[in-house]
Write a protein that holds these residues in place. Sequence first.
Motif, mmCIF file in Angstrom:
data_model
loop_
_atom_site.group_PDB
_atom_site.id
_atom_site.type_symbol
_atom_site.label_atom_id
_atom_site.label_comp_id
_atom_site.label_asym_id
_atom_site.label_seq_id
_atom_site.Cartn_x
_atom_site.Cartn_y
_atom_site.Cartn_z
ATOM 1 N N PHE A 34 0.809 -1.223 0.000
ATOM 2 C CA PHE A 34 0.000 0.000 0.000
ATOM 3 C C PHE A 34 0.846 1.279 0.000
ATOM 4 C CE2 PHE A 34 -3.000 -3.180 1.613
ATOM 5 C CZ PHE A 34 -4.090 -2.910 0.807
ATOM 6 N N LEU A 40 -5.589 -1.341 8.197
ATOM 7 C CA LEU A 40 -5.924 -2.289 7.134
ATOM 8 C C LEU A 40 -7.231 -3.018 7.431
ATOM 9 C CD1 LEU A 40 -5.135 -3.950 4.586
ATOM 10 C CD2 LEU A 40 -3.927 -5.512 6.146
ATOM 11 N N ASN A 63 -6.717 1.353 4.398
ATOM 12 C CA ASN A 63 -6.406 0.444 3.293
ATOM 13 C C ASN A 63 -7.386 -0.724 3.299
ATOM 14 O OD1 ASN A 63 -4.133 1.919 2.455
ATOM 15 N ND2 ASN A 63 -2.838 0.899 3.989
ATOM 16 N N ASN A 88 -5.750 2.845 -2.295
ATOM 17 C CA ASN A 88 -5.902 2.156 -1.000
ATOM 18 C C ASN A 88 -6.662 0.838 -1.126
ATOM 19 O OD1 ASN A 88 -8.325 3.458 -1.625
ATOM 20 N ND2 ASN A 88 -8.901 3.685 0.522
ATOM 21 N N ARG A 90 -6.731 -3.116 -2.841
ATOM 22 C CA ARG A 90 -6.025 -4.199 -3.541
ATOM 23 C C ARG A 90 -6.821 -5.487 -3.357
ATOM 24 N NH1 ARG A 90 -3.701 -0.450 -5.050
ATOM 25 N NH2 ARG A 90 -1.471 -0.011 -5.192
#
Length: 211
Positions: A34, A40, A63, A88, A90
């Motif tokens: 990130f 997270l 994230n 941010n 994935r």
Amino acid sequence: MSLAEEAPLEALEEQQFEVFPADLCQPLLLSEIFGNDRPLEIDLGSGSGKFLVEAGRRYPERNFLGVERLLGRVRKTRRKACQLSLTNVRVLRVEIDYAVKYLLPADSVSRFHLSFPDPWPKRRHHSRRLVDVEFLEAVVIALESTGELWIKTDHADYFRWIEKIAAGACSTLQEVPWENEYPDTDFDETFAAENAPIYRLRLRKVSRSPR
Ligand SMILES: C[S@@+](CC[C@H](N)C(=O)[O-])C[C@H]1O[C@@H](n2cnc3c(N)ncnc32)[C@H](O)[C@@H]1O
């Protein structure tokens, strides 16, 4: 022919939104993925990424990592994240159980979201259910102190099963009130359209990791 020659530019751009771990036997390097150490949140079984992408858009200071095993859904997710340039967000294509147990560093996750996990309704298939004692133990290890697991299901029997396992883990995970601060998932919308009940459980880590 190299990948760059074969793949259209668009697909290459989208690939940046998928995590391809260099080593599946080592925990992920989250700050490299990130580019920062913001809180997270992980969406376990992120489907086509509706929740993940909308949550990433809504909360740019956090994230979001989706974990999903189906290639087509992973591709849809990364396309959406790419279209919105969400740095941010994935997605990781791997089994949930493996990701939680082996790929997430200890004390690294602020919140897990588990929305509508496969209920495996037949008794002989119950052993395939994701939520069991070992899964919750791995979740606790991956969570930061006071990190949380948010679970939703439409399946009453699976919900009772989850509550029972969570009750056994009450020294490390305690229930806290649900709050409607997140976007809906695809399945939220499906069940809302059918007026089907949705069962919710929000668990907060209350002890230090056993590791
Ligand atoms: C019922 S759908 C729910 C999708 C999304 N969470 C929602 O609420 O709309 C379950 C999703 O989890 C994925 N899934 C199920 N078991 C998985 C596993 N063991 N590892 C990775 N993904 C899994 C499925 O492919 C599917 O996309």
